[in-house]
Design a protein around this motif. Structure first.
Motif, PDB file in Angstrom:
ATOM      1  N   ASP A  33       0.829  -1.215   0.000  1.00 18.96           N
ATOM      2  CA  ASP A  33       0.000   0.000   0.000  1.00 18.96           C
ATOM      3  C   ASP A  33       0.859   1.259   0.000  1.00 18.96           C
ATOM      4  O   ASP A  33       0.591   2.196  -0.741  1.00 18.96           O
ATOM      5  CB  ASP A  33      -0.930   0.019   1.219  1.00 18.96           C
ATOM      6  N   LEU A  34       1.890   1.282   0.817  1.00 23.02           N
ATOM      7  CA  LEU A  34       2.781   2.436   0.900  1.00 23.02           C
ATOM      8  C   LEU A  34       3.445   2.707  -0.444  1.00 23.02           C
ATOM      9  O   LEU A  34       3.437   3.832  -0.947  1.00 23.02           O
ATOM     10  CB  LEU A  34       3.836   2.200   1.985  1.00 23.02           C
ATOM     11  N   GLU A  35       4.015   1.683  -1.035  1.00 21.24           N
ATOM     12  CA  GLU A  35       4.717   1.855  -2.307  1.00 21.24           C
ATOM     13  C   GLU A  35       3.775   2.209  -3.454  1.00 21.24           C
ATOM     14  O   GLU A  35       4.190   2.813  -4.433  1.00 21.24           O
ATOM     15  CB  GLU A  35       5.531   0.603  -2.638  1.00 21.24           C
ATOM     16  N   ASN A  36       2.507   1.850  -3.328  1.00 27.15           N
ATOM     17  CA  ASN A  36       1.521   2.191  -4.351  1.00 27.15           C
ATOM     18  C   ASN A  36       0.869   3.550  -4.113  1.00 27.15           C
ATOM     19  O   ASN A  36      -0.010   3.958  -4.861  1.00 27.15           O
ATOM     20  CB  ASN A  36       0.452   1.104  -4.462  1.00 27.15           C
ATOM     21  N   GLY A  37       1.293   4.228  -3.045  1.00 28.25           N
ATOM     22  CA  GLY A  37       0.814   5.587  -2.808  1.00 28.25           C
ATOM     23  C   GLY A  37      -0.524   5.690  -2.108  1.00 28.25           C
ATOM     24  O   GLY A  37      -1.199   6.718  -2.224  1.00 28.25           O
ATOM     25  N   LYS A  38      -0.922   4.667  -1.373  1.00 30.27           N
ATOM     26  CA  LYS A  38      -2.179   4.749  -0.635  1.00 30.27           C
ATOM     27  C   LYS A  38      -2.098   5.934   0.334  1.00 30.27           C
ATOM     28  O   LYS A  38      -1.213   5.991   1.178  1.00 30.27           O
ATOM     29  CB  LYS A  38      -2.438   3.453   0.127  1.00 30.27           C
ATOM     30  N   PRO A  39      -3.030   6.891   0.234  1.00 24.93           N
ATOM     31  CA  PRO A  39      -2.920   8.119   1.033  1.00 24.93           C
ATOM     32  C   PRO A  39      -3.285   7.968   2.505  1.00 24.93           C
ATOM     33  O   PRO A  39      -3.031   8.880   3.286  1.00 24.93           O
ATOM     34  CB  PRO A  39      -3.884   9.079   0.332  1.00 24.93           C
ATOM     35  N   THR A  40      -3.822   6.826   2.902  1.00 23.90           N
ATOM     36  CA  THR A  40      -4.286   6.684   4.283  1.00 23.90           C
ATOM     37  C   THR A  40      -3.402   5.778   5.143  1.00 23.90           C
ATOM     38  O   THR A  40      -3.833   5.332   6.200  1.00 23.90           O
ATOM     39  CB  THR A  40      -5.730   6.156   4.313  1.00 23.90           C
ATOM     40  N   VAL A  41      -2.165   5.517   4.715  1.00 20.83           N
ATOM     41  CA  VAL A  41      -1.275   4.693   5.543  1.00 20.83           C
ATOM     42  C   VAL A  41      -0.915   5.444   6.821  1.00 20.83           C
ATOM     43  O   VAL A  41      -0.979   6.670   6.874  1.00 20.83           O
ATOM     44  CB  VAL A  41       0.011   4.270   4.782  1.00 20.83           C
ATOM     45  N   GLN A  42      -0.531   4.697   7.842  1.00 24.79           N
ATOM     46  CA  GLN A  42      -0.206   5.299   9.135  1.00 24.79           C
ATOM     47  C   GLN A  42       1.132   6.028   9.061  1.00 24.79           C
ATOM     48  O   GLN A  42       2.160   5.435   8.744  1.00 24.79           O
ATOM     49  CB  GLN A  42      -0.150   4.226  10.210  1.00 24.79           C
ATOM     50  N   LEU A  43       1.104   7.304   9.397  1.00 22.19           N
ATOM     51  CA  LEU A  43       2.280   8.158   9.283  1.00 22.19           C
ATOM     52  C   LEU A  43       3.461   7.641  10.094  1.00 22.19           C
ATOM     53  O   LEU A  43       4.587   7.590   9.583  1.00 22.19           O
ATOM     54  CB  LEU A  43       1.941   9.590   9.696  1.00 22.19           C
ATOM     55  N   GLN A  44       3.253   7.246  11.331  1.00 20.38           N
ATOM     56  CA  GLN A  44       4.381   6.801  12.154  1.00 20.38           C
ATOM     57  C   GLN A  44       5.046   5.559  11.574  1.00 20.38           C
ATOM     58  O   GLN A  44       6.271   5.438  11.588  1.00 20.38           O
ATOM     59  CB  GLN A  44       3.952   6.551  13.604  1.00 20.38           C
ATOM     60  N   LYS A  45       4.249   4.653  11.028  1.00 19.89           N
ATOM     61  CA  LYS A  45       4.832   3.464  10.394  1.00 19.89           C
ATOM     62  C   LYS A  45       5.670   3.869   9.181  1.00 19.89           C
ATOM     63  O   LYS A  45       6.734   3.304   8.933  1.00 19.89           O
ATOM     64  CB  LYS A  45       3.738   2.489   9.952  1.00 19.89           C
ATOM     65  N   VAL A  46       5.179   4.843   8.411  1.00 20.57           N
ATOM     66  CA  VAL A  46       5.931   5.329   7.243  1.00 20.57           C
ATOM     67  C   VAL A  46       7.255   5.918   7.698  1.00 20.57           C
ATOM     68  O   VAL A  46       8.309   5.607   7.136  1.00 20.57           O
ATOM     69  CB  VAL A  46       5.112   6.375   6.455  1.00 20.57           C
ATOM     70  N   LEU A  47       7.213   6.754   8.727  1.00 25.32           N
ATOM     71  CA  LEU A  47       8.446   7.376   9.232  1.00 25.32           C
ATOM     72  C   LEU A  47       9.417   6.321   9.757  1.00 25.32           C
ATOM     73  O   LEU A  47      10.632   6.421   9.534  1.00 25.32           O
ATOM     74  CB  LEU A  47       8.109   8.392  10.325  1.00 25.32           C
ATOM     75  N   ASP A  48       8.903   5.312  10.441  1.00 22.88           N
ATOM     76  CA  ASP A  48       9.765   4.236  10.955  1.00 22.88           C
ATOM     77  C   ASP A  48      10.434   3.472   9.809  1.00 22.88           C
ATOM     78  O   ASP A  48      11.629   3.162   9.869  1.00 22.88           O
ATOM     79  CB  ASP A  48       8.963   3.268  11.826  1.00 22.88           C
TER      80      ASP A  48
END
Length: 94
Positions: free
Chosen positions: A57-72
Motif C-alpha cells: 500500500d505504501l509503495e503504491n501511494g495509498k494516502p491513508t497509511v499510518q504516518l508513524q509506520k511510514v516514518l519508521d
C-alpha cells in the motif's frame, strides 16, 4: 526496528532534496530505496515489523497509511523527512 542496533547498508542513497508532493511520489522514493538495498517487500515488512500489505500500500501511494509506520520504515531505509518553505514561484509560472 532492527534488533541489537543492526543497521542496513545505506550506500547509493536517494539524491538529497527530492521534493515529494503526493503519496504516490513518496511511495516511489521508498520503493527505489528498498530496491537499491536489494530488499524484497517481504524483507522490509519483516525488518519493519509490519505486514507485507502495508508495504504494498505504501509503495503504491495509498494516502491513508499510518504516518508513524511510514516514518519508521523510512528511518530503517536511511531516509528522512525534511520540512522546508517552498521556493517562491516566479510570476510567469502562475
Amino acid at each position: 526496528m532492527l534488533p541489537s542496533g543492526q543497521l542496513l547498508p545505506i550506500g547509493n542513497s536517494v539524491s538529497t532534496d527530492t521534493p515529494i508532493r503526493s503519496s504516490v511520489e513518496l511511495g516511489a522514493v521508498i520503493r527505489e530505496q528498498r530496491k537499491r538495498l536489494a530488499l524484497k517487500q517481504l524483507d522490509l515488512a519483516g525488518l519493519g515489523n509490519t505486514g507485507n500489505r502495508f508495504i504494498v500500500d505504501l509503495e503504491n501511494g495509498k494516502p491513508t497509511v499510518q504516518l508513524q509506520k511510514v516514518l519508521d520504515l523510512m528511518d530503517l531505509l536511511g531516509l528522512e523527512v525534511v520540512v522546508r518553505t517552498k521556493a517562491s514561484r516566479s510570476a510567469s509560472s502562475l
